[in-house]
Design a protein around this motif. Structure first.
Motif, short mmCIF file in Angstrom:
data_model
loop_
_atom_site.label_atom_id
_atom_site.label_comp_id
_atom_site.label_asym_id
_atom_site.label_seq_id
_atom_site.Cartn_x
_atom_site.Cartn_y
_atom_site.Cartn_z
N PRO A 195 0.20 -4.94 -5.19
CA PRO A 195 1.43 -5.56 -4.69
C PRO A 195 1.99 -4.73 -3.54
CG PRO A 195 1.52 -5.26 -7.08
CD PRO A 195 0.29 -4.57 -6.59
N PRO A 196 2.51 -5.38 -2.50
CA PRO A 196 2.99 -4.64 -1.32
C PRO A 196 3.99 -3.54 -1.66
CG PRO A 196 3.03 -7.00 -0.91
CD PRO A 196 2.66 -6.83 -2.34
N GLU A 197 4.82 -3.73 -2.66
CA GLU A 197 5.83 -2.72 -2.99
C GLU A 197 5.21 -1.45 -3.61
OE1 GLU A 197 5.71 -5.62 -6.47
OE2 GLU A 197 5.74 -5.78 -4.30
N ARG A 198 3.95 -1.51 -4.00
CA ARG A 198 3.28 -0.33 -4.56
C ARG A 198 2.20 0.23 -3.64
NH1 ARG A 198 1.56 -0.57 -10.57
NH2 ARG A 198 1.67 1.67 -10.24
N ASP A 199 2.09 -0.32 -2.45
CA ASP A 199 1.05 0.12 -1.53
C ASP A 199 1.21 1.59 -1.16
OD1 ASP A 199 -1.34 -0.57 -0.13
OD2 ASP A 199 -0.18 -0.34 1.73
N ALA A 238 -7.20 1.64 -9.30
CA ALA A 238 -7.08 1.58 -10.76
C ALA A 238 -5.79 2.21 -11.25
CB ALA A 238 -8.28 2.26 -11.40
N CYS A 239 -5.24 3.14 -10.50
CA CYS A 239 -3.97 3.76 -10.91
C CYS A 239 -2.83 2.76 -10.95
CB CYS A 239 -3.62 4.92 -9.98
SG CYS A 239 -4.51 6.45 -10.36
N MET A 240 -3.00 1.60 -10.36
CA MET A 240 -1.97 0.58 -10.38
C MET A 240 -1.90 -0.14 -11.73
SD MET A 240 -0.71 0.94 -7.32
CE MET A 240 -1.19 2.67 -7.44
N GLY A 241 -2.88 0.10 -12.60
CA GLY A 241 -2.90 -0.52 -13.92
C GLY A 241 -1.93 0.15 -14.88
N GLN A 242 -1.82 -0.40 -16.06
CA GLN A 242 -0.86 0.07 -17.05
C GLN A 242 -1.49 0.84 -18.20
OE1 GLN A 242 2.45 -0.30 -16.44
NE2 GLN A 242 1.70 -1.12 -14.52
N ASN A 243 -2.81 0.91 -18.27
CA ASN A 243 -3.47 1.61 -19.37
C ASN A 243 -3.92 2.99 -18.92
OD1 ASN A 243 -3.29 -0.53 -21.29
ND2 ASN A 243 -4.89 -1.58 -20.14
N HIS A 244 -4.65 3.68 -19.79
CA HIS A 244 -5.23 4.95 -19.39
C HIS A 244 -6.14 4.70 -18.19
CE1 HIS A 244 -3.74 7.00 -22.90
NE2 HIS A 244 -4.26 6.08 -23.69
#
Length: 196
Positions: free
Chosen positions: A85-89, A120-126
């Motif tokens: 998402p652009p806000e997390r770029d 992958a760091c944009m995910g919510q799991n380990h």
């Protein structure tokens, strides 16, 4: 009471293992082949959160396949999410910078691995789960091979995603931990865990 990682981890499907085996049969012998084969097989079977082309530009994805597993047919139709998402770029950019400044400098695949990890760091799991790896030990081996100096800094075995974000904060001079040291922090078990 929290379940251990080994109890909540999904078993690796046989088809995923078979695909990784077929990839490895074409491998050129680089040290990243095994881990990349596992990531690619998982991505193909919608395990993890990697976006289209595993977070790489399509041309770089093709170069990764040809560089490690020449002639293997891989298509993009397995994307689980779209790009960041652009806000997390900015996060992804900073993570890529952190990894690239600590790369071993031995092989082009370190650049691809940095891009894939940042996505992958944009995910919510380990992080190992978001990458589609089969264990946390896979990720530890990947970090040690591609980013050895950074890997050595994680000498207390902090979970990798937390460790990477902590490194970014420290680079900016931001120290937000509520405890004077990790060993006495109430979140110690959340941040640190043994490889399985």
């Amino acid at each position: 009471m929290r379940m251990s990682e080994s109890k909540i981890r999904r078993p690796v499907p046989g088809a995923c293992r078979a695909t990784a085996g077929r990839l490895l049969a074409r491998a050129r012998g680089d040290g990243n082949d095994l881990i990349l084969a596992r990531m690619l097989a998982s991505w193909r079977f919608r395990r993890g959160i990697l976006p289209r082309w595993m977070g790489l530009p399509s041309t770089e994805f093709r170069r990764l396949i040809q560089g490690h597993f020449p002639g293997f047919p891989m298509r993009c139709g397995t994307a689980i999410t779209e790009l960041v998402p652009p806000e997390r770029d900015w996060e992804r950019h900073d993570l890529r910078w952190l990894l690239m400044t600590h790369r071993a400098g031995r092989h082009r695949s370190e650049i691809w691995v940095a891009e894939i990890i940042a996505a992958a760091c944009m995910g919510q799991n380990h992080l190992w789960e978001d990458l589609g790896l089969w264990s946390r030990a896979d990720l530890t081996a990947l970090m040690a091979r591609n980013f050895p100096n950074l890997s050595l800094r994680n000498n207390k075995n902090m979970k990798w995603k937390k460790f990477l974000y902590k490194q970014l904060c420290e680079a900016e001079g931001i120290y937000v931990c509520r405890s004077p040291s990790c060993e006495v922090c109430v979140d110690y078990d959340v941040c640190f865990a043994a490889d399985e």
